[in-house]
Motif scaffolding. Structure first.
Motif, PDB file in Angstrom:
ATOM      1  N   ILE A 104       0.770  -1.277   0.119  1.00  0.00           N
ATOM      2  CA  ILE A 104      -0.131  -0.083   0.012  1.00  0.00           C
ATOM      3  C   ILE A 104       0.828   1.181  -0.096  1.00  0.00           C
ATOM      4  O   ILE A 104       0.647   2.039  -0.739  1.00  0.00           O
ATOM      5  CB  ILE A 104      -0.943   0.098   1.291  1.00  0.00           C
ATOM      6  N   MET A 105       1.851   1.364   0.750  1.00  0.00           N
ATOM      7  CA  MET A 105       2.608   2.513   1.061  1.00  0.00           C
ATOM      8  C   MET A 105       3.504   2.615  -0.139  1.00  0.00           C
ATOM      9  O   MET A 105       3.737   3.526  -0.707  1.00  0.00           O
ATOM     10  CB  MET A 105       3.420   2.301   2.345  1.00  0.00           C
ATOM     11  N   GLY A 106       3.807   1.357  -0.542  1.00  0.00           N
ATOM     12  CA  GLY A 106       4.842   1.325  -1.826  1.00  0.00           C
ATOM     13  C   GLY A 106       4.143   1.926  -3.054  1.00  0.00           C
ATOM     14  O   GLY A 106       4.866   2.185  -4.150  1.00  0.00           O
ATOM     15  N   LEU A 107       2.749   2.088  -3.354  1.00  0.00           N
ATOM     16  CA  LEU A 107       2.197   2.608  -4.260  1.00  0.00           C
ATOM     17  C   LEU A 107       2.732   3.808  -4.673  1.00  0.00           C
ATOM     18  O   LEU A 107       2.724   4.273  -5.925  1.00  0.00           O
ATOM     19  CB  LEU A 107       0.661   2.366  -4.162  1.00  0.00           C
ATOM     20  N   GLU A 108       2.907   4.479  -3.505  1.00  0.00           N
ATOM     21  CA  GLU A 108       3.251   6.049  -3.827  1.00  0.00           C
ATOM     22  C   GLU A 108       4.769   5.943  -2.990  1.00  0.00           C
ATOM     23  O   GLU A 108       4.772   6.452  -1.796  1.00  0.00           O
ATOM     24  CB  GLU A 108       2.291   6.981  -2.887  1.00  0.00           C
ATOM     25  N   TYR A 109       5.570   5.813  -3.601  1.00  0.00           N
ATOM     26  CA  TYR A 109       6.877   5.198  -2.820  1.00  0.00           C
ATOM     27  C   TYR A 109       7.480   6.548  -2.308  1.00  0.00           C
ATOM     28  O   TYR A 109       8.556   6.524  -1.438  1.00  0.00           O
ATOM     29  CB  TYR A 109       7.868   4.501  -3.970  1.00  0.00           C
ATOM     30  N   HIS A 110       7.219   7.847  -2.653  1.00  0.00           N
ATOM     31  CA  HIS A 110       7.817   8.936  -1.873  1.00  0.00           C
ATOM     32  C   HIS A 110       7.301   9.155  -0.482  1.00  0.00           C
ATOM     33  O   HIS A 110       8.187   9.733   0.271  1.00  0.00           O
ATOM     34  CB  HIS A 110       7.407  10.198  -2.733  1.00  0.00           C
ATOM     35  N   TRP A 111       6.458   8.538  -0.526  1.00  0.00           N
ATOM     36  CA  TRP A 111       5.749   8.939   0.829  1.00  0.00           C
ATOM     37  C   TRP A 111       6.202   7.632   2.016  1.00  0.00           C
ATOM     38  O   TRP A 111       6.381   6.760   1.827  1.00  0.00           O
ATOM     39  CB  TRP A 111       3.983   8.981   0.760  1.00  0.00           C
ATOM     40  N   PHE A 112       6.207   8.423   3.368  1.00  0.00           N
ATOM     41  CA  PHE A 112       6.411   7.220   4.234  1.00  0.00           C
ATOM     42  C   PHE A 112       5.755   7.695   5.508  1.00  0.00           C
ATOM     43  O   PHE A 112       5.606   8.756   5.845  1.00  0.00           O
ATOM     44  CB  PHE A 112       7.848   7.141   4.260  1.00  0.00           C
ATOM     45  N   SER A 113       5.125   6.669   6.406  1.00  0.00           N
ATOM     46  CA  SER A 113       4.980   6.929   7.639  1.00  0.00           C
ATOM     47  C   SER A 113       5.108   5.729   8.564  1.00  0.00           C
ATOM     48  O   SER A 113       4.594   4.570   8.292  1.00  0.00           O
ATOM     49  CB  SER A 113       3.234   7.169   7.551  1.00  0.00           C
ATOM     50  N   THR A 114       5.763   6.261   9.586  1.00  0.00           N
ATOM     51  CA  THR A 114       5.902   4.845  10.501  1.00  0.00           C
ATOM     52  C   THR A 114       4.725   4.017  11.132  1.00  0.00           C
ATOM     53  O   THR A 114       5.102   2.908  11.568  1.00  0.00           O
ATOM     54  CB  THR A 114       6.940   5.293  11.723  1.00  0.00           C
ATOM     55  N   MET A 115       3.811   4.625  10.996  1.00  0.00           N
ATOM     56  CA  MET A 115       2.433   4.096  11.838  1.00  0.00           C
ATOM     57  C   MET A 115       1.906   3.418  10.944  1.00  0.00           C
ATOM     58  O   MET A 115       0.832   2.565  11.244  1.00  0.00           O
ATOM     59  CB  MET A 115       1.686   5.459  12.064  1.00  0.00           C
ATOM     60  N   PHE A 116       2.224   3.340   9.505  1.00  0.00           N
ATOM     61  CA  PHE A 116       1.428   2.658   8.703  1.00  0.00           C
ATOM     62  C   PHE A 116       0.996   1.155   8.850  1.00  0.00           C
ATOM     63  O   PHE A 116      -0.218   0.525   8.853  1.00  0.00           O
ATOM     64  CB  PHE A 116       2.026   2.822   7.117  1.00  0.00           C
ATOM     65  N   GLY A 117       1.993   0.222   9.331  1.00  0.00           N
ATOM     66  CA  GLY A 117       1.985  -0.903   9.838  1.00  0.00           C
ATOM     67  C   GLY A 117       0.981  -1.288  10.768  1.00  0.00           C
ATOM     68  O   GLY A 117      -0.025  -2.002  10.838  1.00  0.00           O
ATOM     69  N   VAL A 118       0.847  -0.348  11.740  1.00  0.00           N
ATOM     70  CA  VAL A 118       0.090  -0.122  12.972  1.00  0.00           C
ATOM     71  C   VAL A 118      -1.564  -0.062  12.317  1.00  0.00           C
ATOM     72  O   VAL A 118      -2.373  -0.593  12.897  1.00  0.00           O
ATOM     73  CB  VAL A 118       0.417   0.602  14.158  1.00  0.00           C
ATOM     74  N   TRP A 119      -1.449   0.871  11.622  1.00  0.00           N
ATOM     75  CA  TRP A 119      -2.942   1.204  10.960  1.00  0.00           C
ATOM     76  C   TRP A 119      -3.445  -0.003  10.018  1.00  0.00           C
ATOM     77  O   TRP A 119      -4.734  -0.354  10.301  1.00  0.00           O
ATOM     78  CB  TRP A 119      -2.970   2.309   9.813  1.00  0.00           C
ATOM     79  N   PHE A 120      -2.658  -0.735   9.403  1.00  0.00           N
ATOM     80  CA  PHE A 120      -3.056  -1.885   8.787  1.00  0.00           C
ATOM     81  C   PHE A 120      -3.518  -3.132   9.861  1.00  0.00           C
ATOM     82  O   PHE A 120      -4.444  -3.866   9.560  1.00  0.00           O
ATOM     83  CB  PHE A 120      -1.959  -2.394   7.811  1.00  0.00           C
ATOM     84  N   PHE A 121      -2.880  -3.045  10.939  1.00  0.00           N
ATOM     85  CA  PHE A 121      -3.311  -4.006  11.976  1.00  0.00           C
ATOM     86  C   PHE A 121      -4.710  -3.792  12.610  1.00  0.00           C
ATOM     87  O   PHE A 121      -5.436  -4.538  12.796  1.00  0.00           O
ATOM     88  CB  PHE A 121      -2.131  -4.167  13.038  1.00  0.00           C
ATOM     89  N   ALA A 122      -4.955  -2.363  12.719  1.00  0.00           N
ATOM     90  CA  ALA A 122      -6.195  -1.975  13.226  1.00  0.00           C
ATOM     91  C   ALA A 122      -7.190  -2.421  12.331  1.00  0.00           C
ATOM     92  O   ALA A 122      -8.248  -3.086  12.762  1.00  0.00           O
ATOM     93  CB  ALA A 122      -6.297  -0.482  13.482  1.00  0.00           C
ATOM     94  N   ASN A 123      -6.961  -1.991  10.961  1.00  0.00           N
ATOM     95  CA  ASN A 123      -7.835  -2.589  10.022  1.00  0.00           C
ATOM     96  C   ASN A 123      -8.334  -3.960   9.978  1.00  0.00           C
ATOM     97  O   ASN A 123      -9.346  -4.219   9.866  1.00  0.00           O
ATOM     98  CB  ASN A 123      -7.196  -2.148   8.545  1.00  0.00           C
ATOM     99  N   ALA A 124      -7.132  -4.590  10.017  1.00  0.00           N
ATOM    100  CA  ALA A 124      -7.478  -6.344   9.882  1.00  0.00           C
ATOM    101  C   ALA A 124      -8.239  -6.651  11.165  1.00  0.00           C
ATOM    102  O   ALA A 124      -9.243  -7.643  10.759  1.00  0.00           O
ATOM    103  CB  ALA A 124      -6.075  -7.120   9.808  1.00  0.00           C
ATOM    104  N   MET A 125      -8.082  -5.937  12.354  1.00  0.00           N
ATOM    105  CA  MET A 125      -8.699  -6.661  13.459  1.00  0.00           C
ATOM    106  C   MET A 125     -10.286  -6.150  13.097  1.00  0.00           C
ATOM    107  O   MET A 125     -11.150  -7.000  13.721  1.00  0.00           O
ATOM    108  CB  MET A 125      -8.099  -5.950  14.818  1.00  0.00           C
ATOM    109  N   ARG A 126     -10.434  -5.078  12.964  1.00  0.00           N
ATOM    110  CA  ARG A 126     -11.851  -4.670  12.693  1.00  0.00           C
ATOM    111  C   ARG A 126     -12.535  -5.382  11.702  1.00  0.00           C
ATOM    112  O   ARG A 126     -13.670  -6.012  11.921  1.00  0.00           O
ATOM    113  CB  ARG A 126     -11.999  -3.133  12.062  1.00  0.00           C
ATOM    114  N   ALA A 127     -12.046  -5.852  10.548  1.00  0.00           N
ATOM    115  CA  ALA A 127     -12.652  -6.638   9.462  1.00  0.00           C
ATOM    116  C   ALA A 127     -12.736  -7.818  10.160  1.00  0.00           C
ATOM    117  O   ALA A 127     -13.873  -8.537   9.741  1.00  0.00           O
ATOM    118  CB  ALA A 127     -11.713  -6.636   8.478  1.00  0.00           C
TER     119      ALA A 127
END
Lengths: 176, 416, 470
Positions: B207-230
């Motif tokens: 996901i983050m690599g789609l826009e490879y200029h951008w970076f956020s250390t939180m992104f993995g945690v966001w994806f974890f939260a997403n998976a848990m909700r689903a």
């Protein structure tokens, strides 16, 4: 001469007091209570009590806190004395959020505790139970059930015989 | 497991009113075929396929997290629910296969999805990827060989843990050995570390690599939260469905439902916390190298989707799940879980689709052509079909609850 | 609940006949099957007995140590903030390190009392009271540093939005102001939560009191609690709500503390993972401190039946889990610094690990990431001395984490000509050491005058408290 407040029965175990409470509930008494040293799971339905309404106080407090926070920040920084800092907007819910959030919690906590005190009529340093000779046992390891004389169904004989039928350790009179 | 036990299980679980797995396989195959046409024919079709695969992955890996967390905490109440999560884990080994078309397409058309794979891709007025100094500095991570090796490690590790957890749990049903429980706990300890890292890696790479200029250390945690909700939403839907249809009736009680919906509530707040913090820190820092990512997401339809997420993915479920009555009634719980899943899809759209650029370098508007809906819907139908096929196949093979689990009685008696 | 009644009327699912769980017994919350009365006697006994000599010795030592802080602050107020070794660009030195350190310590208390309450982790009951007390005292220690860092401490009330002669208001865009609200809310709610939890136990002490003075004092604060079930119903709901409120509160407090750093643009500070990373670190350090405090108390008061090996196991595992999460965050920071391809970020992190503060960085890594890994081994978890030693390492490591974050980034600011090596002054050191004295004074007073454990809650988790128990 002390006035009589009610009849009190003493029990040894949580199971005994729970069964006793179920019987008193089914007998239709209203002005009665159970005294336990710790909350017993399942006692609320056994006494026929509904879910506590304290959460309603909380939600009011929370809403009030959040609006207080947002409006305070808007008023102080964007209206009463406009402060322009760092090119940031005069008001934005973004930077107002942390403080409003804290106030939401603060007000909710106050409201919950106020709600609990109001519903329980606390503080109340005077109650017949506190004068009972076995009060120390009631907050240690014994369980009590009392029925007030103020209950419309109360009568000296029938109430006493009901309590006796519950197999308590002991029945006593509770002075007002 | 002896053949006799297997037949009795099938006889027990199979019910004329429960769906036939083959039906779902057919639906899934049709959906996937249409979706693959999209993948081949247009970039938005390719992105839609990616969203669909990540949607089903988030459900499956969320289930994996739930089972791992159950074991590491030696949790009691969730034992009756765990078996359904384990049934969903049967889809995990197939996730890698769903990813293969993406691999093949990027072999053919390098920059189709991850633009950095194509050195000649235009950056719209800023030269090409091959000339981009930021890309050149990132080649140690963003190179195709390493990228696909990482993908294999991710899918491989998930499949390993999913299979191992399932094997131990099902074996315990028949042999009743305590070792299986201990083995699961060991797997959970290692598994949480490994899955946390691989899932973060998936978030960064896919996901983050789609826009490879951008970076956020939180992104993995966001994806974890997403998976848990689903995963929680799917679990509530499954359990309430099984109660309505009979198999879990008298087993899955209101207290279990209350606990699951409370967890949904907790992860609703957690998701909001992570998403807010990420947005807020970037908003407040106001550095162009980070803010551009959100700027794209304020263009056209994506602004409204962003607002829709704030109110629909956080505020509405938050207020809804705050209420005890709505949380513990089957109908309302089912409703809000459907809603959360729907919003989860939009969250993925919001994070993924704006990275696709039109010929002017502006984010491609997802509703610009009616044909796009065909790709969106077919992709979701396809992966949901595969998910449910895997689920029902597993469901028919095993007991409805782990009957020899050490905590099963505790879970069955879980009330108040 | 209702389902328990309804299930009896309906036919039971056939599968239930097959249920035959493997026997892996749960650990008991209270060992040796103690009675309710034993629990009351044990815990009330601690405050009813004659003050032990060791208490006086420790109390006097603690008071002496606390006086360091007093002298340090008096000197600071009378001279100026310059007595702390702060100089541009390191304008945040030990003060903020100590502030974040103490606030973090406090978080375990709220975690144990609130989050574990929501998760119905029954093992919390024997440690939550002391942990909450720890929270409050840690917040007191933490609050000192920013308050005195403002310089003219008598004007600290400017931090609150109170009408003043200048007719201006605080700037709500500043993370430091958010801290004011976060920390004061945290302090207030923690005290309230603690007090509500104390009510039934205060009533127990009141009912047992032999002296009139004590009876009046404890009675006053017990508010006439009488254990009525009509009260318990609202009380339990209120307690649950406070737990529900404290959970997002505790997360938000350290989140806002992390905002102090993360909303700035300083390389090494501006990173989106800071909020959950700080929260995990806070819980980690807090559990370290709980272990540091509770293990000696357990030994002194022979509380092995109440704080069992199971409790220690749970706490060490949380230390292990949060330590590993912190390790994950350290890794993510490095990874994203490298991945982000921003030279200044890369420099900030390389400088952390290999620059002139590398010694602090490696102390941090070994204490925070490596030392908790020993808790994978059962034999180490069962060795109380080793657990205690590792808990000390955790405390040290978390102090160094804040030091590394604050000082490495500031001392290598954007202008190389102002780079330097920051060292604390003797006033810094003594003011900080003194806060341990202050904390100990408060904690010693607590164990002397208030019940160390929540008696009512411990009783409620014993097997005989279950009405269906036979």
């Amino acid at each position: 001469m002390a006035k009589k407040y009610g009849l009190i029965a003493k029990f040894d175990t949580p199971a005994d007091i729970m069964h006793a409470a179920e019987k008193v509930r089914d007998a239709g008494y209203k002005q009665w209570d159970v005294i336990t040293p710790f909350p017993i799971h399942g006692m609320d339905p056994a006494m026929g009590l509904k879910r506590s309404i304290v959460p309603r106080f909380t939600i009011v407090g929370g809403t009030l806190g959040f609006t207080t926070g947002m409006s305070m920040i808007w008023f102080t920084n964007a209206y009463d004395y406009k402060i322009l800092i760092g090119g940031k907007p005069l008001f934005s819910p973004m930077f107002a959020f942390p403080v409003s959030y804290e106030l939401t919690i603060l007000f909710s906590a106050f409201a919950s505790i106020a709600g609990m005190f109001i519903m329980n009529k606390l503080p109340m340093h005077y109650h017949p139970m506190l004068k009972h000779k076995e009060v120390a046992a009631s907050s240690d390891d014994k369980f009590f059930l009392y029925i007030e004389t103020a209950d419309p169904q109360y009568s000296e004989e029938s109430t006493r015989s009901l309590l006796e039928s519950l197999n308590p350790v002991e029945i006593d009179e509770l002075d007002d | 497991m002896s053949s006799q036990a297997t037949t009795s299980n099938i006889a027990m679980n199979q019910d004329a009113s429960l769906p036939n797995p083959k039906k779902w396989l057919t639906i899934g195959a049709i959906g996937l075929l249409i979706s693959l046409v999209g993948l081949i024919s247009s970039p938005i079709g390719a992105y839609s396929y990616l969203v669909s695969v990540l949607f089903v992955s988030s459900i499956a890996i969320g289930m994996l997290f739930l089972v791992l967390i159950h074991h590491i905490f030696d949790a009691g109440w969730s034992t009756v629910v765990r078996r359904q999560a384990e049934n969903f884990l049967s889809v995990v080994p197939y996730l890698g296969f769903l990813f293969i078309p993406l691999f093949l397409m990027t072999m053919k058309d390098n920059g189709l999805i991850w633009i950095w794979m194509d050195d000649t891709a235009s950056l719209h007025g800023h030269g090409t990827v091959g000339e981009d100094v930021l890309y050149l500095k990132k080649t140690w991570w963003l190179n195709e060989t390493f990228f696909w090796i990482r993908a294999i490690i991710c899918f491989g590790s998930w499949a390993f843990f999913a299979r191992a957890l399932r094997k131990h749990s099902f074996s315990q049903d028949s042999d009743g050995k305590a070792e299986h429980t201990f083995a699961c706990r060991k797997l959970a300890a290692g598994g949480l570390v490994v899955v946390a890292l691989t899932w973060s890696c998936a978030a960064f790479d896919w996901i983050m690599g789609l826009e490879y200029h951008w970076f956020s250390t939180m992104f993995g945690v966001w994806f974890f939260a997403n998976a848990m909700r689903a995963a929680l939403a799917v679990l509530v839907l499954t359990c309430t469905y099984l109660v309505a249809k009979g198999p879990l009736k008298g087993i899955f009680n209101n207290k279990h439902l209350h606990d699951l919906t409370t967890l949904s509530f907790a992860f609703c707040v957690f998701w909001a916390y992570i998403s807010f913090s990420q947005y807020f820190l970037i908003w407040n820092g106001n550095i162009p190298e980070e803010t551009f990512w959100f700027n794209y997401r304020e263009e056209g339809i994506y602004f409204y989707i962003g607002m829709f997420l704030v109110f629909g993915h956080f505020l509405f479920p938050f207020l809804f799940l705050l209420q005890f009555k709505l949380k513990t009634a089957h109908a309302s719980a089912r409703f809000i879980c459907c809603w959360i899943l729907f919003m989860q899809l939009f969250d993925l759209y919001y994070n993924i689709l704006p990275s696709l650029k039109d010929s002017h370098g502006e984010p491609y508007q997802m509703f610009s052509s009616p044909l796009n809906f065909v790709w969106f819907i077919s992709g979701i139908v396809g992966v949901v079909g595969i998910l449910l096929w895997a689920y029902w196949t597993s469901f028919n093979k095993v007991k409805i609850i782990p009957i020899r689990d050490p905590r099963i009685t505790e879970s069955l008696n879980h009330s108040h | 609940m209702a389902s328990a009644h309804s299930s009896s009327s309906e036919p039971k699912p056939a599968i239930l006949a097959e249920v035959n769980p493997v026997d892996i017994p749960r650990a008991a919350m209270v060992d040796n099957n103690r009675s309710f009365n034993w629990i009351t006697e044990k815990i009330c006994g601690i405050i009813e007995e004659k003050t032990p000599t060791w208490w006086w010795v420790l109390f006097i030592i603690a008071c002496c140590t606390a006086s360091f802080t007093l002298f340090g602050l008096v000197y600071l107020v009378s001279t100026g903030v310059g007595v702390w070794g702060l100089a541009n660009p390191v304008n945040w030195g030990w003060a903020i390190v100590n502030f974040v350190f103490w606030i973090g310590i406090g978080h375990a208390g709220t975690l144990i009392s609130a989050i574990l309450c929501l998760l119905r982790q029954k093992w919390r009951t024997s440690i939550n009271r002391a942990a909450e007390a720890m929270t409050i005292f840690a917040v007191v220690c933490a609050g000192l540093f920013p308050v005195f860092h403002v310089g003219r401490v008598w004007l600290a009330w400017f931090l609150f939005p109170l009408p003043n002669a200048n007719a201006i208001w605080p700037n709500f865009r500043s993370a430091l102001l958010w801290d004011v609200f976060a920390v004061s809310t945290y302090g207030t709610v923690s005290v309230l939560f603690w007090y509500v939890g104390l009510l039934p136990d205060l009533a127990t002490i009141r009912d047992r009191c032999t002296s009139k003075v004590k009876q009046v004092l404890y009675g006053f604060f017990a508010l006439g609690w009488r254990g009525s079930n009509r009260h318990w119903r609202n009380y339990e709901m209120c307690y649950l709500l406070l737990a529900g409120l404290s959970t997002p509160l505790v997360l938000s407090v350290h989140t806002i503390v992390s905002f102090d750093f993360a909303i700035s643009l300083v390389p090494g500070w501006h990173t989106t993972i800071f909020p959950p990373y700080f929260v995990a670190g806070a819980i980690f350090s807090g559990f370290g401190m709980v272990l540091t405090l509770m293990l000696p108390l357990r030994a002194v008061y022979r509380l092995e039946d109440l704080i069992t090996q199971y409790h220690i196991d749970c706490m060490t595992k949380i230390v292990l889990a949060t330590g590993t999460m912190v390790g994950y965050a350290y890794g993510m920071e490095f990874f994203i610094a490298a991945y982000g391809a921003n030279d200044f970020e890369i420099f900030a992190f390389v400088n952390r690990a290999f620059g002139n503060y590398a010694w602090a960085y490696w102390i941090m890594i070994s204490c925070n990431v490596i030392s908790p890994q020993f808790f994978w081994f059962k034999s180490i978890r069962e060795n109380t001395t080793l657990v205690w030693i590792i808990s000390i390492f955790v405390n040290v490591g978390m102090w160094f984490e804040r030091f590394v974050i604050t000082v490495t980034s500031l001392s290598r600011d954007f202008v190389p000509s102002s780079w330097g090596y920051y060292s604390p002054t003797v006033v810094d050191i003594f003011t900080y050491l003194g806060t341990f004295g202050l904390f100990s004074v408060l904690f010693l007073l607590f164990i002397r005058f208030l019940p160390l454990m929540a008696m009512a809650e411990i009783k409620a988790v014993t097997p005989q408290a279950d009405p269906h128990h036979h």
